[in-house]
Write an enzyme that holds these catalytic residues in place. Structure first.
Site, PDB file in Angstrom:
ATOM      1  N   SER A 150      17.729 -20.158 -30.963  1.00 41.22           N
ATOM      2  CA  SER A 150      16.467 -20.158 -30.208  1.00 41.22           C
ATOM      3  C   SER A 150      15.546 -19.104 -30.807  1.00 41.22           C
ATOM      4  O   SER A 150      16.007 -18.145 -31.442  1.00 41.22           O
ATOM      5  CB  SER A 150      16.780 -19.779 -28.757  1.00 41.22           C
ATOM      6  OG  SER A 150      15.599 -19.517 -28.043  1.00 41.22           O
ATOM      7  N   TYR A 163      21.180 -14.762 -22.376  1.00 42.15           N
ATOM      8  CA  TYR A 163      20.777 -15.818 -23.324  1.00 42.15           C
ATOM      9  C   TYR A 163      20.327 -15.212 -24.650  1.00 42.15           C
ATOM     10  O   TYR A 163      20.806 -15.611 -25.719  1.00 42.15           O
ATOM     11  CB  TYR A 163      19.640 -16.634 -22.696  1.00 42.15           C
ATOM     12  CG  TYR A 163      19.215 -17.855 -23.477  1.00 42.15           C
ATOM     13  CD1 TYR A 163      19.951 -19.033 -23.419  1.00 42.15           C
ATOM     14  CD2 TYR A 163      18.058 -17.850 -24.254  1.00 42.15           C
ATOM     15  CE1 TYR A 163      19.538 -20.171 -24.111  1.00 42.15           C
ATOM     16  CE2 TYR A 163      17.638 -18.972 -24.947  1.00 42.15           C
ATOM     17  CZ  TYR A 163      18.384 -20.141 -24.870  1.00 42.15           C
ATOM     18  OH  TYR A 163      17.981 -21.255 -25.555  1.00 42.15           O
TER      19      TYR A 163
END
Ligand code: NAI
Length: 341
Positions: A150, A163
């Site tokens: 990401s 995350y």
């Protein structure tokens, strides 16, 4: 890796979103595609979608497994070898989940779930498959490992702790593999998307029962807001085509644009923010104010635009939605402004 036809691809999280887009693109490139996912119903739908997309049913293998579990991952790896006749030439680990909330409100369950899927399953796949891939293909046939990370790997916010930590770790792992696999004729790529048109906003619905003690405020309303945000993301097939071009050209990091230079500015800005962490608190404050003033100047309306109505907020809360990223109301040490009261 340049030749895909007739080879084997194993995609985690292949029943939905980015992983399903990858199955379409690499299936269309002539690969046999194994899609592994924790949700059986989503797998069944994905197989039909792939067949309708023009991929032969016999070239698709759907495997239900919780890939954070090493035994289940090993069984999935054995299955792909048994059905397709060998380990994957292309391993794409895309399964992922996210949950937003103040880092200081996080529970062990929040870390175990998010880091379990975003990092541990990636480690499982690399440790199970890479030795098999080296034994089968080293210096004979092209092979490649990919992880979907990401843009969150390059930045951390106060509500994305587990995350961002998992994605930063995954990026570093892939840099290690990119160098390590070279002498065997293999390669590695890490895909770092921004926003994807996917179902990740609904991930809380299938958070495992034993990991449900979250410190975050999660509701139908927060999921509705996330759904609206992800509806504005990049199309998964387009993203997978960008990834394929990246693999063909030996890119280690693939950014979500056909023109990587357009994302380079953002990467540079992130690096600058990291450098700023080395400054004193006062210096950092000053730098941050200057950066903000620069940004305001860049986005300030000029001339006729002054009278134009403001553009609609890109990431607003939709009707019936709720803001996400807040803590559970009963956490008595959390600042009230950071929780849902
Ligand atoms: P998605 O929710 O549409 O797909 C993720 C898939 O992973 C789901 O089908 C889910 O069932 C599967 N999965 C979850 N836990 C699993 C487990 N334990 N074992 C096996 N499968 C499991 O979401 P999306 O957005 O397509 O996510 C794909 C990847 O892209 C993730 O790694 C995510 O972190 C990353 N990403 C997503 C962004 C977005 O805006 N949606 C932005 C940047 C990265």
């Amino acid at each position: 890796m340049k030749d895909f036809a007739g080879k084997i691809c194993f995609i985690t999280g292949g029943a939905s979103g980015a992983g399903l887009g990858q199955a379409k693109v690499f299936g269309k490139a002539g690969m046999k595609v194994a899609i592994a996912d924790v949700r059986q119903e989503a797998l069944d739908q994905a197989v039909e979608e792939l067949v309708n997309y023009g991929i032969k049913r016999e070239d698709i293998l759907a495997i239900q497994a919780d890939l954070t579990d090493r035994e289940q991952y090993k069984a999935a790896a054995d299955k792909v070898e048994e059905v397709f006749g060998g380990p994957p030439h292309l391993l794409i680990q895309t399964a992922g989940v996210n949950s937003f909330g103040p880092i200081e409100a996080s529970t062990f369950d929040d870390f175990d779930w998010v880091m379990g899927v975003c990092l541990d399953h990636v480690v499982n796949g690399l440790l199970i498959f890479v030795p098999r891939m080296i034994k089968a293909y080293a210096n004979k046939t092209e092979f490649h490992v990919v992880t979907t990370s990401s843009m969150g790997a390059f930045m951390a916010g106060p509500t994305t702790g587990p995350y961002s930590a998992a994605k930063a770790a995954v990026n570093n792992l892939m840099y290690s593999y990119a160098d390590a696999l070279k002498p065997y004729g293999g390669g590695a790529t890490v895909l770092c998307p921004g926003n994807i048109r996917s179902n990740i906003g609904d991930a809380e619905k299938y958070r495992p029962a034993h990991l449900r003690n979250t410190g975050y405020h999660v509701s139908e309303g927060t999921m509705k807001t996330l759904r609206a945000i992800h509806a504005q993301g990049i199309d998964p097939v387009e993203l997978a085509e960008i990834l394929k071009e990246g693999i063909e050209n030996g890119r280690v990091i693939v950014l979500p644009s056909r023109d990587p230079s357009s994302w380079a500015a953002q990467l540079r800005a992130q690096h600058e923010i990291i450098e700023d962490y080395t400054l004193t608190a006062a210096e950092r404050e000053e730098k941050s104010k200057a950066r903000m003033a620069e940004m305001m100047k860049r986005f300030a309306p000029s001339g006729d635009e002054k009278d134009a109505p403001p553009p609609p907020p890109m990431w607003g809360v939709p009707e019936g939605g709720e803001p996400f990223g807040l803590a559970r109301a009963d956490l008595d040490w959390v600042d009230p402004s950071k929780k849902k009261n």
